[in-house]
Design a protein around this motif. Sequence first.
Motif, PDB file in Angstrom:
ATOM      1  N   PRO A  34      -2.794   2.813   0.874  1.00  0.00           N
ATOM      2  CA  PRO A  34      -2.397   2.301   2.195  1.00  0.00           C
ATOM      3  C   PRO A  34      -2.116   0.793   2.191  1.00  0.00           C
ATOM      4  O   PRO A  34      -1.135   0.340   2.794  1.00  0.00           O
ATOM      5  CB  PRO A  34      -3.593   2.639   3.096  1.00  0.00           C
ATOM      6  CG  PRO A  34      -4.229   3.819   2.430  1.00  0.00           C
ATOM      7  CD  PRO A  34      -4.055   3.564   0.952  1.00  0.00           C
ATOM      8  N   SER A  35      -2.936   0.031   1.486  1.00  0.00           N
ATOM      9  CA  SER A  35      -2.701  -1.417   1.416  1.00  0.00           C
ATOM     10  C   SER A  35      -1.434  -1.732   0.645  1.00  0.00           C
ATOM     11  O   SER A  35      -0.628  -2.573   1.062  1.00  0.00           O
ATOM     12  CB  SER A  35      -3.883  -2.135   0.757  1.00  0.00           C
ATOM     13  OG  SER A  35      -5.021  -2.007   1.552  1.00  0.00           O
ATOM     14  N   PHE A  36      -1.252  -1.070  -0.477  1.00  0.00           N
ATOM     15  CA  PHE A  36      -0.066  -1.324  -1.294  1.00  0.00           C
ATOM     16  C   PHE A  36       1.196  -0.908  -0.552  1.00  0.00           C
ATOM     17  O   PHE A  36       2.187  -1.641  -0.527  1.00  0.00           O
ATOM     18  CB  PHE A  36      -0.184  -0.575  -2.621  1.00  0.00           C
ATOM     19  CG  PHE A  36       0.959  -0.864  -3.553  1.00  0.00           C
ATOM     20  CD1 PHE A  36       1.102  -2.109  -4.128  1.00  0.00           C
ATOM     21  CD2 PHE A  36       1.891   0.116  -3.841  1.00  0.00           C
ATOM     22  CE1 PHE A  36       2.167  -2.386  -4.978  1.00  0.00           C
ATOM     23  CE2 PHE A  36       2.946  -0.152  -4.693  1.00  0.00           C
ATOM     24  CZ  PHE A  36       3.088  -1.401  -5.268  1.00  0.00           C
ATOM     25  N   GLN A  37       1.157   0.236   0.090  1.00  0.00           N
ATOM     26  CA  GLN A  37       2.324   0.725   0.832  1.00  0.00           C
ATOM     27  C   GLN A  37       2.741  -0.271   1.915  1.00  0.00           C
ATOM     28  O   GLN A  37       3.929  -0.498   2.117  1.00  0.00           O
ATOM     29  CB  GLN A  37       2.010   2.087   1.450  1.00  0.00           C
ATOM     30  CG  GLN A  37       3.177   2.717   2.162  1.00  0.00           C
ATOM     31  CD  GLN A  37       2.819   4.059   2.774  1.00  0.00           C
ATOM     32  OE1 GLN A  37       1.658   4.347   3.050  1.00  0.00           O
ATOM     33  NE2 GLN A  37       3.812   4.891   2.974  1.00  0.00           N
ATOM     34  N   SER A  38       1.769  -0.887   2.562  1.00  0.00           N
ATOM     35  CA  SER A  38       2.085  -1.848   3.626  1.00  0.00           C
ATOM     36  C   SER A  38       2.756  -3.110   3.090  1.00  0.00           C
ATOM     37  O   SER A  38       3.400  -3.838   3.844  1.00  0.00           O
ATOM     38  CB  SER A  38       0.818  -2.206   4.416  1.00  0.00           C
ATOM     39  OG  SER A  38      -0.022  -3.041   3.635  1.00  0.00           O
ATOM     40  N   MET A  39       2.626  -3.390   1.807  1.00  0.00           N
ATOM     41  CA  MET A  39       3.240  -4.576   1.204  1.00  0.00           C
ATOM     42  C   MET A  39       4.687  -4.338   0.772  1.00  0.00           C
ATOM     43  O   MET A  39       5.423  -5.295   0.527  1.00  0.00           O
ATOM     44  CB  MET A  39       2.450  -5.007  -0.037  1.00  0.00           C
ATOM     45  CG  MET A  39       1.108  -5.581   0.252  1.00  0.00           C
ATOM     46  SD  MET A  39       0.394  -6.157  -1.295  1.00  0.00           S
ATOM     47  CE  MET A  39      -0.832  -4.897  -1.556  1.00  0.00           C
ATOM     48  N   LEU A  40       5.072  -3.087   0.649  1.00  0.00           N
ATOM     49  CA  LEU A  40       6.403  -2.790   0.128  1.00  0.00           C
ATOM     50  C   LEU A  40       7.492  -3.126   1.130  1.00  0.00           C
ATOM     51  O   LEU A  40       7.347  -2.880   2.331  1.00  0.00           O
ATOM     52  CB  LEU A  40       6.499  -1.310  -0.236  1.00  0.00           C
ATOM     53  CG  LEU A  40       5.631  -0.848  -1.403  1.00  0.00           C
ATOM     54  CD1 LEU A  40       5.692   0.669  -1.534  1.00  0.00           C
ATOM     55  CD2 LEU A  40       6.065  -1.516  -2.694  1.00  0.00           C
ATOM     56  N   PRO A  41       8.607  -3.659   0.645  1.00  0.00           N
ATOM     57  CA  PRO A  41       9.763  -3.872   1.521  1.00  0.00           C
ATOM     58  C   PRO A  41      10.461  -2.540   1.769  1.00  0.00           C
ATOM     59  O   PRO A  41      10.103  -1.527   1.163  1.00  0.00           O
ATOM     60  CB  PRO A  41      10.648  -4.792   0.672  1.00  0.00           C
ATOM     61  CG  PRO A  41      10.349  -4.378  -0.733  1.00  0.00           C
ATOM     62  CD  PRO A  41       8.864  -4.047  -0.733  1.00  0.00           C
ATOM     63  N   SER A  42      11.458  -2.539   2.601  1.00  0.00           N
ATOM     64  CA  SER A  42      12.288  -1.350   2.751  1.00  0.00           C
ATOM     65  C   SER A  42      12.928  -1.058   1.396  1.00  0.00           C
ATOM     66  O   SER A  42      13.445  -1.957   0.727  1.00  0.00           O
ATOM     67  CB  SER A  42      13.382  -1.584   3.794  1.00  0.00           C
ATOM     68  OG  SER A  42      14.324  -0.535   3.732  1.00  0.00           O
ATOM     69  N   LEU A  43      12.891   0.175   0.987  1.00  0.00           N
ATOM     70  CA  LEU A  43      13.465   0.567  -0.304  1.00  0.00           C
ATOM     71  C   LEU A  43      14.846   1.190  -0.150  1.00  0.00           C
ATOM     72  O   LEU A  43      15.500   1.520  -1.142  1.00  0.00           O
ATOM     73  CB  LEU A  43      12.519   1.536  -1.016  1.00  0.00           C
ATOM     74  CG  LEU A  43      11.107   1.000  -1.273  1.00  0.00           C
ATOM     75  CD1 LEU A  43      10.244   2.057  -1.941  1.00  0.00           C
ATOM     76  CD2 LEU A  43      11.147  -0.271  -2.099  1.00  0.00           C
ATOM     77  N   GLN A  44      15.312   1.328   1.080  1.00  0.00           N
ATOM     78  CA  GLN A  44      16.599   1.940   1.366  1.00  0.00           C
ATOM     79  C   GLN A  44      17.713   1.234   0.590  1.00  0.00           C
ATOM     80  O   GLN A  44      17.914   0.031   0.728  1.00  0.00           O
ATOM     81  CB  GLN A  44      16.890   1.884   2.868  1.00  0.00           C
ATOM     82  CG  GLN A  44      18.160   2.575   3.288  1.00  0.00           C
ATOM     83  CD  GLN A  44      18.073   4.082   3.110  1.00  0.00           C
ATOM     84  OE1 GLN A  44      17.070   4.709   3.400  1.00  0.00           O
ATOM     85  NE2 GLN A  44      19.149   4.665   2.622  1.00  0.00           N
ATOM     86  N   GLY A  45      18.416   2.002  -0.254  1.00  0.00           N
ATOM     87  CA  GLY A  45      19.554   1.472  -0.987  1.00  0.00           C
ATOM     88  C   GLY A  45      19.212   0.547  -2.149  1.00  0.00           C
ATOM     89  O   GLY A  45      20.119   0.001  -2.778  1.00  0.00           O
ATOM     90  N   LYS A  46      17.952   0.369  -2.461  1.00  0.00           N
ATOM     91  CA  LYS A  46      17.537  -0.564  -3.516  1.00  0.00           C
ATOM     92  C   LYS A  46      17.512   0.105  -4.884  1.00  0.00           C
ATOM     93  O   LYS A  46      17.315   1.299  -5.014  1.00  0.00           O
ATOM     94  CB  LYS A  46      16.144  -1.138  -3.229  1.00  0.00           C
ATOM     95  CG  LYS A  46      16.023  -1.856  -1.912  1.00  0.00           C
ATOM     96  CD  LYS A  46      16.832  -3.115  -1.903  1.00  0.00           C
ATOM     97  CE  LYS A  46      16.571  -3.893  -0.618  1.00  0.00           C
ATOM     98  NZ  LYS A  46      17.483  -4.984  -0.433  1.00  0.00           N
TER      99      LYS A  46
END
Length: 156
Positions: A34-46
């Motif tokens: 949960p903590s790591f997921q909250s740090m991720l940017p949008s991954l759309q199209g990356k």
Amino acid sequence: MSFSKSQYDQPAFYSEYKQLDRSQVGLQAAGEWPSFQSMLPSLQGKKCLDIGCGCGWHCLYAISQGAASVLGIDHSQNMLQVAREKSRCLPLADQDRVQYLQLPMEQLTEWLNKLLDCSNRAGISAFLLNTPSTPHKAFRPGARMTKYESFTGQQD
């Protein structure tokens, strides 16, 4: 290529590791998720990189979030076999968007070659901090590297 064996390719170690909840269930069983997921940017199209991808859980997550492509790198043949098997469960149209590469971390920088927008590397900061040409220097301008220390819960 011939590599030294990963600890995950040692039968006794791997036998125990594959019994862990995080190995069987995935990200939901990882306390730090949960903590790591909250740090991720949008991954759309990356274009994403998962350094030390293990069973491929983060790769599958990136694809589910619309990543254009994901490259999972791990030293362990066992872990990559599991990751590839899990990726076969993706819809056929998504399977080509995730690739896996067996590579020791020491040889990583030659593969980065300024191709990536986003990188995940949970648990290898000791490698990054002790490597003169750290991988993040190979990213394109504006690229983001998300690092998470699963043992300390600290974000870089």
